[in-house]
Design a protein around this motif. Structure first.
Motif, PDB file in Angstrom:
ATOM      1  N   LEU A  41       3.933   5.499  -5.870  1.00 18.94           N
ATOM      2  CA  LEU A  41       3.818   5.489  -7.334  1.00 18.94           C
ATOM      3  C   LEU A  41       2.968   6.660  -7.820  1.00 18.94           C
ATOM      4  O   LEU A  41       3.208   7.226  -8.886  1.00 18.94           O
ATOM      5  CB  LEU A  41       3.196   4.162  -7.783  1.00 18.94           C
ATOM      6  CG  LEU A  41       3.137   3.861  -9.281  1.00 18.94           C
ATOM      7  CD1 LEU A  41       4.542   3.712  -9.847  1.00 18.94           C
ATOM      8  CD2 LEU A  41       2.326   2.596  -9.540  1.00 18.94           C
ATOM      9  N   HIS A  42       1.998   7.039  -6.995  1.00 15.96           N
ATOM     10  CA  HIS A  42       1.092   8.147  -7.367  1.00 15.96           C
ATOM     11  C   HIS A  42       1.728   9.513  -7.144  1.00 15.96           C
ATOM     12  O   HIS A  42       1.607  10.409  -7.987  1.00 15.96           O
ATOM     13  CB  HIS A  42      -0.201   8.027  -6.563  1.00 15.96           C
ATOM     14  CG  HIS A  42      -1.099   9.218  -6.677  1.00 15.96           C
ATOM     15  ND1 HIS A  42      -1.672   9.606  -7.870  1.00 15.96           N
ATOM     16  CD2 HIS A  42      -1.499  10.132  -5.741  1.00 15.96           C
ATOM     17  CE1 HIS A  42      -2.400  10.690  -7.672  1.00 15.96           C
ATOM     18  NE2 HIS A  42      -2.309  11.037  -6.400  1.00 15.96           N
ATOM     19  N   ILE A  43       2.429   9.703  -6.031  1.00 18.01           N
ATOM     20  CA  ILE A  43       2.894  11.051  -5.664  1.00 18.01           C
ATOM     21  C   ILE A  43       4.276  11.400  -6.228  1.00 18.01           C
ATOM     22  O   ILE A  43       4.609  12.570  -6.383  1.00 18.01           O
ATOM     23  CB  ILE A  43       2.908  11.236  -4.130  1.00 18.01           C
ATOM     24  CG1 ILE A  43       3.913  10.283  -3.464  1.00 18.01           C
ATOM     25  CG2 ILE A  43       1.516  11.056  -3.547  1.00 18.01           C
ATOM     26  CD1 ILE A  43       4.114  10.573  -1.983  1.00 18.01           C
ATOM     27  N   VAL A  44       5.115  10.392  -6.530  1.00 16.74           N
ATOM     28  CA  VAL A  44       6.484  10.659  -6.990  1.00 16.74           C
ATOM     29  C   VAL A  44       6.478  11.093  -8.454  1.00 16.74           C
ATOM     30  O   VAL A  44       5.811  10.473  -9.288  1.00 16.74           O
ATOM     31  CB  VAL A  44       7.376   9.409  -6.796  1.00 16.74           C
ATOM     32  CG1 VAL A  44       8.738   9.614  -7.451  1.00 16.74           C
ATOM     33  CG2 VAL A  44       7.553   9.101  -5.308  1.00 16.74           C
ATOM     34  N   PRO A  73       0.817  -1.229   0.000  1.00 15.42           N
ATOM     35  CA  PRO A  73       0.000   0.000   0.000  1.00 15.42           C
ATOM     36  C   PRO A  73       0.845   1.273   0.000  1.00 15.42           C
ATOM     37  O   PRO A  73       0.518   2.245  -0.683  1.00 15.42           O
ATOM     38  CB  PRO A  73      -0.819  -0.127   1.290  1.00 15.42           C
ATOM     39  CG  PRO A  73      -0.887  -1.592   1.553  1.00 15.42           C
ATOM     40  CD  PRO A  73       0.439  -2.129   1.108  1.00 15.42           C
ATOM     41  N   PHE A  74       1.960   1.266   0.760  1.00 12.98           N
ATOM     42  CA  PHE A  74       2.836   2.437   0.792  1.00 12.98           C
ATOM     43  C   PHE A  74       3.513   2.654  -0.568  1.00 12.98           C
ATOM     44  O   PHE A  74       3.658   3.790  -1.028  1.00 12.98           O
ATOM     45  CB  PHE A  74       3.902   2.258   1.881  1.00 12.98           C
ATOM     46  CG  PHE A  74       3.340   2.194   3.274  1.00 12.98           C
ATOM     47  CD1 PHE A  74       2.961   3.356   3.942  1.00 12.98           C
ATOM     48  CD2 PHE A  74       3.169   0.978   3.911  1.00 12.98           C
ATOM     49  CE1 PHE A  74       2.438   3.312   5.230  1.00 12.98           C
ATOM     50  CE2 PHE A  74       2.642   0.917   5.197  1.00 12.98           C
ATOM     51  CZ  PHE A  74       2.267   2.085   5.855  1.00 12.98           C
ATOM     52  N   ALA A  75       3.930   1.557  -1.198  1.00 11.47           N
ATOM     53  CA  ALA A  75       4.594   1.658  -2.493  1.00 11.47           C
ATOM     54  C   ALA A  75       3.634   2.166  -3.571  1.00 11.47           C
ATOM     55  O   ALA A  75       4.012   2.975  -4.425  1.00 11.47           O
ATOM     56  CB  ALA A  75       5.162   0.295  -2.894  1.00 11.47           C
ATOM     57  N   LEU A  76       2.385   1.710  -3.530  1.00 11.82           N
ATOM     58  CA  LEU A  76       1.397   2.170  -4.505  1.00 11.82           C
ATOM     59  C   LEU A  76       1.104   3.659  -4.337  1.00 11.82           C
ATOM     60  O   LEU A  76       0.907   4.383  -5.319  1.00 11.82           O
ATOM     61  CB  LEU A  76       0.107   1.349  -4.367  1.00 11.82           C
ATOM     62  CG  LEU A  76       0.203  -0.113  -4.824  1.00 11.82           C
ATOM     63  CD1 LEU A  76      -1.029  -0.891  -4.386  1.00 11.82           C
ATOM     64  CD2 LEU A  76       0.382  -0.204  -6.329  1.00 11.82           C
TER      65      LEU A  76
END
Length: 399
Positions: A296-299, A290-293
């Motif tokens: 993926l959105h904010i970076v 969940p943290f990685a996803l």
């Protein structure tokens, strides 16, 4: 020992080439979608069709692998995968015919899992199988990564249909070549035959294994997420992050390469640092996703985004090595082929459900809502693993 490594290398090559063709659906999803004028929801059914074939074939192939010479069975399966994708390369307009040929290829692709697992069990004692199993599972992701790099580059020049046709012919030729090299070891690949006389008798034994049941449930969730991520990553990078399609293909390849490393390293991590607790390794994977996803959105930075993609690949694809270890460890060696087939078959249900739902959410809403769906699914997976660990400690009298 040298001969043993040579045999393992041949098995790994066969599995790698099968994945090289079978997993080419991931980088080619955008091409096929554009060629056939498909919606995101319809694109979600392309990998689903592959895994429908896997679902239908894996359990009976696993049963057959416990009785038939496995190197012969492997040749048959590689031929089915190559033939199915060769037929796919002839499609111009019919979406449903494309799904049919992909499903045909899935029959062979799915059957390779229990067959190659059985072949490793025939070569190694169960306590020494973690490393060769991890390497074999790594070859699947490596084959997928190579398809993202090599096949996409070729498709940019000559089109996706001739590219798939050439890859399919390569697989058919190499299947015969590997079989001829394995043929002198016929007796080895006939060993560890099961004593049960029917598939039903084997299923009764498998269904009594609680660890195998929970292993399959977790794999169902993570496999569905893995296929969804691999299918839509390229589209996400092109549509949302505005990357060039070949650069997006390299990002997908980066995910697959780190996934290949994960299939080996997660087994090493669990053996060396987690006291061989493969369940704890799966919990770490499920909690990180969940943290990685969200990352993926904010970076926005390209290099940081590649790093996030690499960690997702390392986790989502890497779990396969731990999964296969748990599956074959949960039953006697004589049932290792059937256990692999049982687990892969029912885990494939996740591929039928998660990618199309993701595609439907994407059509109706956006990548934010669709990504939130994947984060929730991963969190559910973590809760199930915690419950499994709790019940194991309770049954052993620790709590």
């Amino acid at each position: 020992m040298k001969q043993l490594r040579w045999l393992v290398l041949l098995i790994v090559i066969a599995q790698l080439l099968t994945a090289f063709v079978g997993r080419s659906l991931n980088p080619f999803a955008a091409y096929i979608g554009e060629s056939l004028a498909l919606t995101n929801f319809q694109i979600g059914f392309l990998p689903t069709a592959l895994f429908v074939g896997q679902f239908l074939a894996t359990l009976p192939i696993g049963f057959i692998a416990d009785y038939m010479a496995t190197h012969r069975l492997m040749l048959i399966l590689m031929s089915i995968v190559g033939g199915g994708f060769l037929l796919l390369s002839t499609i111009d307009e019919s979406y449903f015919l494309a799904l049919l040929f992909i499903m045909l290829a899935g029959l062979g692709y799915g059957g390779m899992h229990p067959v190659t697992n059985k072949m490793l069990v025939q070569l190694y004692p169960i306590e020494k199988i973690s490393l060769p199993m991890g390497v074999k599972q790594m070859s699947i992701t490596l084959g997928s990564a190579l398809s993202s790099i090599v096949l996409l580059a070729i498709a940019e020049q000559i089109g996706w249909q001739p590219t798939i046709a050439m890859a399919s012919l390569l697989l058919l030729g190499m299947g015969v070549f590997v079989y001829l090299l394995l043929k002198p070891h016929d007796e080895t690949f006939r060993s560890h035959r099961a004593s049960e006389v029917s598939l039903i008798a084997q299923l009764e034994k498998l269904m009594r294994s609680v660890p195998l049941f929970f292993t399959t449930i977790i794999a169902l969730i993570l496999m569905g997420m893995q296929i969804t991520f691999n299918t839509y990553l390229l589209l996400y990078l092109v549509e949302v992050k505005v990357w060039a399609i070949y650069l997006a293909g390299l990002a997908l390849a980066c995910s697959e390469i780190f996934g290949a490393l994960g299939r080996v390293l997660w087994g090493v991590i669990s053996d060396k640092f987690l006291r061989s607790n493969h369940w704890l390794a799966l919990l770490i994977i499920a909690l990180w996703l969940p943290f990685a996803l969200y990352g993926l959105h904010i970076v926005q930075d390209h290099l940081l985004l590649l790093l996030v993609i690499a960690t997702i690949g390392f986790s989502l694809s890497g779990f396969n090595g731990v999964w296969m270890n748990l599956a074959v460890e949960s039953v006697p060696k004589t049932l290792s082929g059937s256990a692999s087939g049982y687990s892969v078959t029912f885990a494939s249900v996740g591929v039928f459900i998660i990618p199309p739902i993701f595609g439907l959410i994407l059509d109706k809403a956006s990548y934010i809502q669709a990504g939130a769906f994947l984060a929730c699914v991963s969190s559910l997976c973590a809760l199930i693993i915690v419950g499994m660990l709790f019940s194991k400690k309770k049954s052993s009298g620790i709590i």
